[in-house]
Design an enzyme around this catalytic site. Structure first.
Site, PDB file in Angstrom:
ATOM      1  N   LYS A  71      -0.120 -20.779  -2.802  1.00 34.98           N
ATOM      2  CA  LYS A  71       1.022 -19.835  -2.592  1.00 34.98           C
ATOM      3  C   LYS A  71       1.279 -19.244  -1.269  1.00 34.98           C
ATOM      4  O   LYS A  71       2.421 -19.149  -0.813  1.00 34.98           O
ATOM      5  CB  LYS A  71       1.052 -18.714  -3.791  1.00 34.98           C
ATOM      6  CG  LYS A  71       1.373 -19.454  -4.929  1.00 34.98           C
ATOM      7  CD  LYS A  71       1.301 -18.202  -6.146  1.00 34.98           C
ATOM      8  CE  LYS A  71       1.215 -18.593  -7.605  1.00 34.98           C
ATOM      9  NZ  LYS A  71       1.148 -17.673  -8.508  1.00 34.98           N
ATOM     10  N   ASP A 107       7.468 -15.428  -9.294  1.00 32.75           N
ATOM     11  CA  ASP A 107       6.398 -14.355  -9.842  1.00 32.75           C
ATOM     12  C   ASP A 107       6.809 -12.901 -10.157  1.00 32.75           C
ATOM     13  O   ASP A 107       6.673 -12.344 -11.070  1.00 32.75           O
ATOM     14  CB  ASP A 107       4.984 -14.448  -9.470  1.00 32.75           C
ATOM     15  CG  ASP A 107       4.428 -15.747  -9.734  1.00 32.75           C
ATOM     16  OD1 ASP A 107       4.422 -16.417 -10.540  1.00 32.75           O
ATOM     17  OD2 ASP A 107       3.255 -16.187  -8.677  1.00 32.75           O
TER      18      ASP A 107
HETATM   19  N1  NAP Z   1       1.019 -14.462 -16.268  1.00 26.90           N
HETATM   20  C1  NAP Z   1       1.412 -15.168 -15.060  1.00 26.90           C
HETATM   21  O1  NAP Z   1       2.345 -15.763 -14.833  1.00 26.90           O
HETATM   22  C2  NAP Z   1       0.221 -15.118 -13.782  1.00 26.90           C
HETATM   23  C3  NAP Z   1       0.892 -15.470 -12.848  1.00 26.90           C
HETATM   24  C4  NAP Z   1      -0.026 -15.414 -11.524  1.00 26.90           C
HETATM   25  C5  NAP Z   1      -1.476 -15.127 -11.637  1.00 26.90           C
HETATM   26  N2  NAP Z   1      -1.747 -14.706 -12.871  1.00 26.90           N
HETATM   27  C6  NAP Z   1      -3.246 -14.313 -13.159  1.00 26.90           C
HETATM   28  O2  NAP Z   1      -3.388 -13.406 -12.132  1.00 26.90           O
HETATM   29  C7  NAP Z   1      -4.887 -13.294 -11.962  1.00 26.90           C
HETATM   30  C8  NAP Z   1      -4.777 -13.253 -10.243  1.00 26.90           C
HETATM   31  O3  NAP Z   1      -4.053 -14.404  -9.796  1.00 26.90           O
HETATM   32  P1  NAP Z   1      -4.049 -14.315  -8.267  1.00 26.90           P
HETATM   33  O4  NAP Z   1      -3.277 -15.683  -8.003  1.00 26.90           O
HETATM   34  O5  NAP Z   1      -3.410 -13.212  -7.763  1.00 26.90           O
HETATM   35  O6  NAP Z   1      -5.447 -14.708  -7.535  1.00 26.90           O
HETATM   36  P2  NAP Z   1      -6.046 -14.248  -6.163  1.00 26.90           P
HETATM   37  O7  NAP Z   1      -5.052 -14.423  -5.147  1.00 26.90           O
HETATM   38  O8  NAP Z   1      -7.344 -15.108  -6.101  1.00 26.90           O
HETATM   39  O9  NAP Z   1      -6.614 -12.930  -6.213  1.00 26.90           O
HETATM   40  C9  NAP Z   1      -7.628 -12.523  -7.103  1.00 26.90           C
HETATM   41  C10 NAP Z   1      -7.854 -11.094  -7.243  1.00 26.90           C
HETATM   42  O10 NAP Z   1      -8.823 -10.595  -8.160  1.00 26.90           O
HETATM   43  C11 NAP Z   1     -10.073  -9.926  -7.689  1.00 26.90           C
HETATM   44  N3  NAP Z   1     -11.057 -10.600  -8.273  1.00 26.90           N
HETATM   45  C12 NAP Z   1     -11.542 -11.779  -8.336  1.00 26.90           C
HETATM   46  N4  NAP Z   1     -12.617 -11.822  -9.163  1.00 26.90           N
HETATM   47  C13 NAP Z   1     -13.228 -10.417  -9.412  1.00 26.90           C
HETATM   48  C14 NAP Z   1     -14.094  -9.838 -10.176  1.00 26.90           C
HETATM   49  N5  NAP Z   1     -15.221 -10.729 -10.692  1.00 26.90           N
HETATM   50  N6  NAP Z   1     -14.243  -8.568 -10.182  1.00 26.90           N
HETATM   51  C15 NAP Z   1     -13.295  -7.740  -9.578  1.00 26.90           C
HETATM   52  N7  NAP Z   1     -12.188  -8.431  -8.854  1.00 26.90           N
HETATM   53  C16 NAP Z   1     -12.104  -9.659  -8.643  1.00 26.90           C
HETATM   54  C17 NAP Z   1      -9.856 -10.679  -6.048  1.00 26.90           C
HETATM   55  O11 NAP Z   1     -10.632  -9.550  -5.317  1.00 26.90           O
HETATM   56  P3  NAP Z   1     -10.907  -9.732  -3.776  1.00 26.90           P
HETATM   57  O12 NAP Z   1     -10.063  -9.672  -3.029  1.00 26.90           O
HETATM   58  O13 NAP Z   1     -12.147  -8.840  -3.705  1.00 26.90           O
HETATM   59  O14 NAP Z   1     -11.454 -11.422  -3.773  1.00 26.90           O
HETATM   60  C18 NAP Z   1      -8.455 -10.491  -5.781  1.00 26.90           C
HETATM   61  O15 NAP Z   1      -7.991  -9.214  -5.521  1.00 26.90           O
HETATM   62  C19 NAP Z   1      -5.254 -14.737 -12.527  1.00 26.90           C
HETATM   63  O16 NAP Z   1      -5.781 -14.387 -13.788  1.00 26.90           O
HETATM   64  C20 NAP Z   1      -4.098 -15.340 -12.753  1.00 26.90           C
HETATM   65  O17 NAP Z   1      -4.068 -16.294 -13.865  1.00 26.90           O
HETATM   66  C21 NAP Z   1      -0.762 -14.646 -13.979  1.00 26.90           C
END
Ligand code: NAP
Length: 290
Positions: A71, A107
């Site tokens: 993205k 989103d």
């Molecule tokens: N419902 C929906 O339609 C929808 C849409 C989009 C995303 N989501 C969900 O939202 C979540 C995040 O997605 P994203 O696209 O934002 O991913 P992303 O860009 O990879 O960001 C992940 C975030 O989570 C943090 N993180 C990862 N592992 C962690 C851990 N073990 N402990 C603490 N923090 C942690 C990361 O911190 P760092 O910066 O330190 O790496 C980062 O801030 C996922 O679960 C995804 O499935 C849902």
């Protein structure tokens, strides 16, 4: 579904894509409206995003969704990026308008639609966001756009939280703060009405790992929203319910971001209830396997 010479092809680019629910959701919607369209998953690595976008032009794909990790990488390859998607720094939907590729972020409005469906109006409210990745950026820009009073962001990498807080403040002149996700958030949550988990902590297959917050840090006045939809009820939502909070899982956001993409592609109102039914059916099937 019968594929013909004129069938319009849509797709999902990401890595991984094999567990995505978007093909089920969109093909259900196309069939329900009798549209001669099909939606397919395509595994695309970050290094190949430029050639994948070029393939959208070459193969005349009608539209594409982007998921993790593409993205934020796709923007330079598009002909046009909608202002909100540019602010967020992420595109999850491409519309092919006669070879001109336009990028959108559904989103952000998808998250707002899910809050609305849950009867929560974020304007004038204080929000705490866990995470500072693509989803956290979409959610916080969406909340700022509709007049949230304050947004505090907590992340494992504090500099990413600080960057998001600064970007929000620059775009909306909104009071923001940033901090470390492992600090005690009880004080920050005291004045908050909305808590959003935008990290993958609690997601299948690591759904049994400890949630980022326990019930002691939560209070009854909070709506606790976990963007995770697999499992439908995360351990964070269990803790929140035990603390007397209202809870919301990520299914609504998934369905509404899909419905808004569908509308951008087809110009037709998406059958959101049917899309949600298809997603829930698939998730319950997955739960049985898992
Ligand atoms: N419902 C929906 O339609 C929808 C849409 C989009 C995303 N989501 C969900 O939202 C979540 C995040 O997605 P994203 O696209 O934002 O991913 P992303 O860009 O990879 O960001 C992940 C975030 O989570 C943090 N993180 C990862 N592992 C962690 C851990 N073990 N402990 C603490 N923090 C942690 C990361 O911190 P760092 O910066 O330190 O790496 C980062 O801030 C996922 O679960 C995804 O499935 C849902």
């Amino acid at each position: 579904m019968r594929i013909k010479g004129l069938t319009k092809v849509y797709g999902l680019f990401g890595d991984p894509v094999e567990h995505s629910l978007s093909p089920i959701m969109h093909n259900t919607a196309f069939q329900a409206l009798g549209l001669d369209c099909v939606y397919l998953p395509f595994l695309v690595k970050v290094k190949d995003i430029g050639s994948a976008v070029q393939a959208v032009r070459a193969l005349h794909l009608a539209g594409v969704n982007l998921t993790i990790p593409l993205k934020e990488h796709v923007l330079p390859y598009l002909d046009e990026v909608e202002k909100e998607a540019e602010h967020i720094g992420a595109v999850n939907t491409i519309v092919n308008r006669d070879g001109r590729l336009c990028g959108y972020n559904t989103d952000a409005p998808g998250f707002l639609a899910s809050l609305k469906a849950a009867g929560f109006d974020p304007s004038g409210k204080n929000a705490v966001i866990l995470g500072a990745g693509g989803a956290a950026r979409a959610v916080s820009f969406a909340l700022a756009k509709v007049g949230a009073a304050r947004i505090n962001i907590y992340n494992r990498s504090v500099e990413k939280a600080e960057k998001l807080a600064a970007d929000l403040n620059a775009a909306y002149r909104l009071p923001t703060a940033a901090g470390d996700i492992s600090s005690d958030l009880a004080a920050a949550l005291k004045g908050a009405e909305l808590l959003v988990n935008a990290t993958p902590v609690g997601m299948y297959p690591d759904h049994r790992s400890a949630p980022l917050l326990s019930r002691k840090q939560l209070h009854q006045g909070l709506l606790v929203c976990d963007l995770i939809y697999n499992p439908l009820q995360t351990r964070l939502l269990d803790e929140a319910e035990a603390a007397g909070c209202r809870v919301l899982n990520g299914v609504g956001m998934l369905v509404w971001q899909g419905a808004l993409a569908f509308q951008l592609w087809t110009g037709k109102k998406a059958p959101a209830a049917l899309m949600e039914e298809a997603v829930l059916k698939a998730l319950k099937g997955e739960d049985e396997d898992g």
